[in-house]
Design a protein around this motif. Structure first.
Motif, PDB file in Angstrom:
ATOM      1  N   GLY A  48       0.793  -1.224   0.000  1.00 16.92           N
ATOM      2  CA  GLY A  48       0.000   0.000   0.000  1.00 16.92           C
ATOM      3  C   GLY A  48       0.825   1.273   0.000  1.00 16.92           C
ATOM      4  O   GLY A  48       0.287   2.368  -0.090  1.00 16.92           O
ATOM      5  N   LYS A  49       2.145   1.139   0.093  1.00 19.54           N
ATOM      6  CA  LYS A  49       3.026   2.298   0.128  1.00 19.54           C
ATOM      7  C   LYS A  49       3.134   2.918  -1.271  1.00 19.54           C
ATOM      8  O   LYS A  49       3.316   2.217  -2.260  1.00 19.54           O
ATOM      9  CB  LYS A  49       4.414   1.888   0.620  1.00 19.54           C
ATOM     10  N   GLU A  50       3.025   4.263  -1.312  1.00 20.24           N
ATOM     11  CA  GLU A  50       3.071   4.968  -2.599  1.00 20.24           C
ATOM     12  C   GLU A  50       4.464   4.880  -3.206  1.00 20.24           C
ATOM     13  O   GLU A  50       5.466   5.112  -2.541  1.00 20.24           O
ATOM     14  CB  GLU A  50       2.670   6.435  -2.425  1.00 20.24           C
ATOM     15  N   LEU A  51       4.494   4.537  -4.503  1.00 18.50           N
ATOM     16  CA  LEU A  51       5.751   4.414  -5.229  1.00 18.50           C
ATOM     17  C   LEU A  51       5.915   5.510  -6.285  1.00 18.50           C
ATOM     18  O   LEU A  51       7.030   5.781  -6.722  1.00 18.50           O
ATOM     19  CB  LEU A  51       5.834   3.041  -5.910  1.00 18.50           C
ATOM     20  N   GLY A  52       4.791   6.083  -6.724  1.00 14.11           N
ATOM     21  CA  GLY A  52       4.870   7.110  -7.756  1.00 14.11           C
ATOM     22  C   GLY A  52       3.501   7.618  -8.148  1.00 14.11           C
ATOM     23  O   GLY A  52       2.476   7.163  -7.626  1.00 14.11           O
ATOM     24  N   ASP A  53       3.509   8.573  -9.078  1.00 17.92           N
ATOM     25  CA  ASP A  53       2.275   9.198  -9.566  1.00 17.92           C
ATOM     26  C   ASP A  53       2.126   8.949 -11.052  1.00 17.92           C
ATOM     27  O   ASP A  53       3.077   9.162 -11.821  1.00 17.92           O
ATOM     28  CB  ASP A  53       2.319  10.715  -9.338  1.00 17.92           C
ATOM     29  N   VAL A  54       0.941   8.539 -11.462  1.00 14.87           N
ATOM     30  CA  VAL A  54       0.662   8.377 -12.891  1.00 14.87           C
ATOM     31  C   VAL A  54       0.583   9.766 -13.508  1.00 14.87           C
ATOM     32  O   VAL A  54      -0.118  10.639 -12.998  1.00 14.87           O
ATOM     33  CB  VAL A  54      -0.649   7.594 -13.129  1.00 14.87           C
ATOM     34  N   THR A  55       1.331   9.952 -14.573  1.00 16.20           N
ATOM     35  CA  THR A  55       1.412  11.245 -15.234  1.00 16.20           C
ATOM     36  C   THR A  55       0.695  11.252 -16.574  1.00 16.20           C
ATOM     37  O   THR A  55       0.139  12.259 -16.976  1.00 16.20           O
ATOM     38  CB  THR A  55       2.897  11.622 -15.458  1.00 16.20           C
ATOM     39  N   GLN A  56       0.733  10.106 -17.264  1.00 14.92           N
ATOM     40  CA  GLN A  56       0.147  10.050 -18.603  1.00 14.92           C
ATOM     41  C   GLN A  56      -0.253   8.621 -18.934  1.00 14.92           C
ATOM     42  O   GLN A  56       0.406   7.665 -18.529  1.00 14.92           O
ATOM     43  CB  GLN A  56       1.169  10.563 -19.628  1.00 14.92           C
ATOM     44  N   VAL A  57      -1.344   8.496 -19.688  1.00 15.48           N
ATOM     45  CA  VAL A  57      -1.816   7.210 -20.183  1.00 15.48           C
ATOM     46  C   VAL A  57      -1.289   7.066 -21.605  1.00 15.48           C
ATOM     47  O   VAL A  57      -1.470   7.962 -22.437  1.00 15.48           O
ATOM     48  CB  VAL A  57      -3.365   7.161 -20.167  1.00 15.48           C
ATOM     49  N   LEU A  58      -0.630   5.931 -21.883  1.00 15.02           N
ATOM     50  CA  LEU A  58      -0.031   5.718 -23.203  1.00 15.02           C
ATOM     51  C   LEU A  58      -0.687   4.523 -23.882  1.00 15.02           C
ATOM     52  O   LEU A  58      -1.054   3.544 -23.233  1.00 15.02           O
ATOM     53  CB  LEU A  58       1.473   5.506 -23.055  1.00 15.02           C
TER      54      LEU A  58
ATOM     55  N   ARG B 192       0.481   1.039 -21.311  1.00 11.21           N
ATOM     56  CA  ARG B 192       1.463   1.442 -20.311  1.00 11.21           C
ATOM     57  C   ARG B 192       1.105   2.819 -19.767  1.00 11.21           C
ATOM     58  O   ARG B 192       0.313   3.536 -20.364  1.00 11.21           O
ATOM     59  CB  ARG B 192       2.876   1.433 -20.885  1.00 11.21           C
ATOM     60  N   LEU B 193       1.710   3.139 -18.651  1.00  8.78           N
ATOM     61  CA  LEU B 193       1.489   4.435 -18.014  1.00  8.78           C
ATOM     62  C   LEU B 193       2.839   5.102 -17.775  1.00  8.78           C
ATOM     63  O   LEU B 193       3.800   4.437 -17.379  1.00  8.78           O
ATOM     64  CB  LEU B 193       0.775   4.248 -16.669  1.00  8.78           C
ATOM     65  N   LEU B 194       2.906   6.402 -18.010  1.00 10.12           N
ATOM     66  CA  LEU B 194       4.089   7.163 -17.655  1.00 10.12           C
ATOM     67  C   LEU B 194       3.942   7.517 -16.180  1.00 10.12           C
ATOM     68  O   LEU B 194       2.949   8.121 -15.776  1.00 10.12           O
ATOM     69  CB  LEU B 194       4.206   8.425 -18.504  1.00 10.12           C
ATOM     70  N   VAL B 195       4.917   7.112 -15.381  1.00 13.60           N
ATOM     71  CA  VAL B 195       4.846   7.289 -13.934  1.00 13.60           C
ATOM     72  C   VAL B 195       6.068   8.068 -13.458  1.00 13.60           C
ATOM     73  O   VAL B 195       7.200   7.754 -13.849  1.00 13.60           O
ATOM     74  CB  VAL B 195       4.783   5.919 -13.216  1.00 13.60           C
ATOM     75  N   GLU B 196       5.810   9.076 -12.635  1.00 12.68           N
ATOM     76  CA  GLU B 196       6.909   9.778 -11.961  1.00 12.68           C
ATOM     77  C   GLU B 196       7.137   9.057 -10.647  1.00 12.68           C
ATOM     78  O   GLU B 196       6.272   9.048  -9.769  1.00 12.68           O
ATOM     79  CB  GLU B 196       6.560  11.242 -11.707  1.00 12.68           C
ATOM     80  N   LEU B 197       8.292   8.423 -10.535  1.00 12.99           N
ATOM     81  CA  LEU B 197       8.599   7.644  -9.338  1.00 12.99           C
ATOM     82  C   LEU B 197       8.943   8.559  -8.175  1.00 12.99           C
ATOM     83  O   LEU B 197       9.563   9.607  -8.351  1.00 12.99           O
ATOM     84  CB  LEU B 197       9.762   6.693  -9.611  1.00 12.99           C
ATOM     85  N   ASP B 198       8.546   8.146  -6.972  1.00 11.60           N
ATOM     86  CA  ASP B 198       8.895   8.873  -5.763  1.00 11.60           C
ATOM     87  C   ASP B 198      10.374   8.677  -5.486  1.00 11.60           C
ATOM     88  O   ASP B 198      10.967   7.667  -5.861  1.00 11.60           O
ATOM     89  CB  ASP B 198       8.086   8.365  -4.567  1.00 11.60           C
ATOM     90  N   GLY B 199      10.946   9.639  -4.827  1.00 12.19           N
ATOM     91  CA  GLY B 199      12.358   9.549  -4.465  1.00 12.19           C
ATOM     92  C   GLY B 199      13.065  10.832  -4.815  1.00 12.19           C
ATOM     93  O   GLY B 199      12.447  11.782  -5.287  1.00 12.19           O
ATOM     94  N   PRO B 200      14.345  10.831  -4.598  1.00 12.50           N
ATOM     95  CA  PRO B 200      15.093  12.059  -4.886  1.00 12.50           C
ATOM     96  C   PRO B 200      15.129  12.336  -6.389  1.00 12.50           C
ATOM     97  O   PRO B 200      15.334  11.427  -7.189  1.00 12.50           O
ATOM     98  CB  PRO B 200      16.493  11.772  -4.335  1.00 12.50           C
ATOM     99  N   GLY B 201      14.878  13.575  -6.747  1.00 11.31           N
ATOM    100  CA  GLY B 201      14.899  13.957  -8.161  1.00 11.31           C
ATOM    101  C   GLY B 201      13.679  13.459  -8.898  1.00 11.31           C
ATOM    102  O   GLY B 201      12.868  12.703  -8.374  1.00 11.31           O
ATOM    103  N   GLU B 202      13.543  13.900 -10.118  1.00  6.28           N
ATOM    104  CA  GLU B 202      12.439  13.459 -10.964  1.00  6.28           C
ATOM    105  C   GLU B 202      12.913  12.299 -11.822  1.00  6.28           C
ATOM    106  O   GLU B 202      13.953  12.375 -12.474  1.00  6.28           O
ATOM    107  CB  GLU B 202      11.970  14.618 -11.843  1.00  6.28           C
ATOM    108  N   HIS B 203      12.172  11.232 -11.799  1.00  5.45           N
ATOM    109  CA  HIS B 203      12.535  10.011 -12.520  1.00  5.45           C
ATOM    110  C   HIS B 203      11.254   9.438 -13.117  1.00  5.45           C
ATOM    111  O   HIS B 203      10.349   9.063 -12.372  1.00  5.45           O
ATOM    112  CB  HIS B 203      13.191   9.026 -11.547  1.00  5.45           C
TER     113      HIS B 203
END
Length: 133
Positions: A63-73, A82-93
């Motif tokens: 249930g821990k958040e890993l990232g945010d969906v940014t775009q549907v592809l 597939r989904l474009l996901v911005e992963l949580d963590g340092p910097g934008e990935h």
């Protein structure tokens, strides 16, 4: 003095990169919002509309958040694959996460997408470089 000029030039270059990345992010967000509006409430994948997919967080099996969906592809047949996901963590990935294997999970008023991929496996996916407008 020379050090000060070099440091100033470096900061300007970094600011330019940041501005370029911000512009690319804004372009993707605007395109995603437009696409979700046009698609309306019709399910796009996993029984969720495009707007619901974009609004979802990617979470692990715990249930821990890993990232945010940014775009549907979509693939060539216009199916969400597939989904474009911005992963949580340092910097934008940003990474593309296959829709196969994701499961919608309701969390109060939110619907998130659960993956069996670990944070390490997500981090190992090829990074998607955002291109500025």
């Amino acid at each position: 003095m020379r050090y000060f000029l070099l440091a100033s030039a470096s900061l300007l270059l970094l600011a330019g990169c940041s501005d370029s990345n911000d512009a690319a992010e804004q372009k993707i967000e605007k395109a995603a919002e437009t696409s979700a509006t046009v698609a309306g409430p019709i399910p796009a994948a996993l029984g969720l509309s495009e707007a619901q997919l974009i609004d979802a967080d990617l979470v692990g099996t715990d249930g821990k958040e890993l990232g945010d969906v940014t775009q549907v592809l979509r693939d060539r047949e216009d199916k969400v694959d597939r989904l474009l996901v911005e992963l949580d963590g340092p910097g934008e990935h940003y990474v593309n996460v296959p829709i196969l294997g994701l499961k919608p999970v309701v969390d109060g008023d939110d619907t998130n997408l659960q993956t069996t991929l670990t944070k390490a496996r997500l981090d190992a996916l090829p990074e998607v470089k955002l291109t500025p407008p």
